[in-house]
Design an enzyme around this catalytic site. Sequence first.
Site, PDB file in Angstrom:
ATOM      1  N   HIS A  11     -20.519  45.123  37.022  1.00  0.00           N
ATOM      2  CA  HIS A  11     -19.674  44.372  37.950  1.00  0.00           C
ATOM      3  C   HIS A  11     -20.606  43.574  38.856  1.00  0.00           C
ATOM      4  CE1 HIS A  11     -15.685  46.529  37.355  1.00  0.00           C
ATOM      5  NE2 HIS A  11     -16.489  46.874  36.383  1.00  0.00           N
ATOM      6  N   GLU A  37     -20.212  51.077  37.494  1.00  0.00           N
ATOM      7  CA  GLU A  37     -19.917  49.655  37.734  1.00  0.00           C
ATOM      8  C   GLU A  37     -21.169  48.787  37.648  1.00  0.00           C
ATOM      9  OE1 GLU A  37     -16.821  48.461  40.135  1.00  0.00           O
ATOM     10  OE2 GLU A  37     -16.000  50.458  40.441  1.00  0.00           O
ATOM     11  N   GLU A  94      -7.502  50.836  47.155  1.00  0.00           N
ATOM     12  CA  GLU A  94      -6.533  50.412  46.136  1.00  0.00           C
ATOM     13  C   GLU A  94      -5.674  51.583  45.640  1.00  0.00           C
ATOM     14  OE1 GLU A  94      -8.965  48.626  43.134  1.00  0.00           O
ATOM     15  OE2 GLU A  94      -8.995  46.707  44.163  1.00  0.00           O
ATOM     16  N   GLU A 101     -11.917  42.171  49.109  1.00  0.00           N
ATOM     17  CA  GLU A 101     -12.828  42.164  47.953  1.00  0.00           C
ATOM     18  C   GLU A 101     -12.498  40.982  47.066  1.00  0.00           C
ATOM     19  OE1 GLU A 101     -12.707  45.565  45.362  1.00  0.00           O
ATOM     20  OE2 GLU A 101     -12.692  46.965  47.022  1.00  0.00           O
TER      21      GLU A 101
END
Length: 661
Positions: free
Chosen positions: A358, A355, A154, A307
């Site tokens: 997540h 994370e 990203e 993703e």
Amino acid sequence: MDIRRLTDRLGGLAYGGDYNPEQWDDEVWKEDDQLMRRARVNLATVGVFSWALLEPEEGRYDFGWLDAHLDRLHTNGVAVDLATPTASPPPWFTLAHPDALPVRPDGARLTHGSRDTYCLTAPAYRRAARRIATALAERYGDHPALALWHVHNEYVTLCPCDHTAAAFRVWLRARHGSLDALNEAWGTAFWSQHYTSWEQILPPRATQWHHNPGQTLDFSRFWSDETLAAYREQRDAIRAHSDRPVTTNLMVPSYQNLDLWAFGREVDLVSIDHYPGAPGVDAAAQAAFDADRARSFAGGCPWLLMEQGTNTVYTGDRVLAKEPGDILRHSLAHIARGSEGALFFQWRQSRAGAEQWHSAMVPHAGPDSRTFREVTATGEAVARLGELAGSTARAGVAVLHDSDAWWAMGADGLPSAELDYFAALRRAHRALWDAGRTVDFAHPAHDLSRYELVLAPALFLLTDAGAENLRRYVADGGTLLVQHFSGVVDERLHSRLGGYPAAPLREALGIRVEEYRPLRRDERITLSDGSTATSWSESLRTEGAEALAAYTHGMLTGSPALTRHAFGSGHGWYLSTRLDDAGYAALVQRLLTEAGAAPELPGLPPGVEAVTRHAPDGRAWHVLINHLSEPVPLPRPGHDLLTDGPLIELSPGGCAVLRAR
Ligand code: GAL
């Protein structure tokens, strides 16, 4: 696009996700192997955040642990999407090269301790990124587990530091040729901004009031080009040692930092990450929006959902859990629109670190959980869809999407804060999605002749060539809807003089706009056809078009608000205000009908999504998703690949994939 090589290698569609085994130990790896088989995982993205372990100090590599994981995955029948770890440089790197840390617009330099702590233009960063990409490619370029290369993660950062300033000047020289041309383009004769040497020019940084809009637009273009150059360097370093396809997982967020049309031309296959920002049916509409963008950036070819959040919906200040069945529905929404699989972030939920909250395919609760059961059921469903590989969705309608127009509309000093490129784009797509149509995005300069209907919801910036292309599209029989504040400026952000929009487009629309009259915040107006509108109005006159609705307020009373022009063998429509949702939906429905843009599987009620994937050899499949809480009989019963049985009715919230031909 090289997607066939991936699906051939996998023997069907891809299923799996980011795999970060370095967070775990031998016992967990053994369980991973077993659970991956159970969930039908066939592709794992490895190494995204592994730089610190792979290169513990500058130039010294430790590949042993990665060798072991790649060999283990291969033995377990899982192919590898190997990442270059350049989105998260290790602490040693930033300490050795503090000039490569990013700087904020106010001049504050950031530190490491998070991720993405680098500036793309810093020579030390670029060298280090090429070096690690080369080292990985040399070692793993023909590893039997390797199916795909995943450059970076990203590309999202921005930095206006001194390295960036130097690179920006080089880019500006190439674009403008001379300082005179740059001064002219940016309109620096005003506000005493005239530049007398290249060294005086800076990237946009914190300043007193408005930035120069020409400077910010050029900076956005430059940054996208620079990012693409950084991608290309890694891609080419990999290609020197490996013949496997190369991608980078693109964000398709609500802001724009990259020209994704340009990225679509440079990757072997387009891959995107998708994280819904709203629950329920809005999440489904968002998935469709991102998936349609991905396919469009891929030039209509199959692409890959790299993703998605397994069990998370990010709604700003809280992370919601998905509803039962969403994991399959969301995965199919992407597959329906051409994704060659469904991958998640991440395989196993982190026990510690940044994370931890997540979601993942294997949650903290372990395999005895709703999430893992749904992940497994979705894996089984995806495994039954192998015959779809290589096919893709087709659309009869398009929404125009231009990176320059988006950046331009982000400039300071426009007449209303409610001019929002992304919101306009989403709204147009949503109206078509609600009407059950599959949607392409197209650039204003693309060949549009295959579309029955084209919507231009926010084309503030439009080049002469783009305007001429739209004129030709209408003349040749197309139906075009142009919405307010479009065709206003050229590629240098210079206003069109003598009336808006740009001349060839005016001809196709049969109108001339004289004055923009933004409405007051919360002001609602009613048009002569009874529809209501907010935000914006325009003083325009028809020059050949017929007025379908007129303003009924103030000085605009009686002047046209919505027009239609029969031009050549097509129709140019112009909407000069922002209709409320119901009025906009009715207008889009009317346009679809008049343009003859029919759904591919007619007879389904609103709330049932139906998208058709077409294979080059003529085979086709309808992918159906029922967003309603009641059963829906199928207009044409068929054989459902998901259950491998006949189907006459979709259950509430149910999905099906039917052979159409
Ligand atoms: C993505 C990112 C992943 C992970 C994920 C969390 O945008 O690429 O690395 O951070 O979000 O949901």
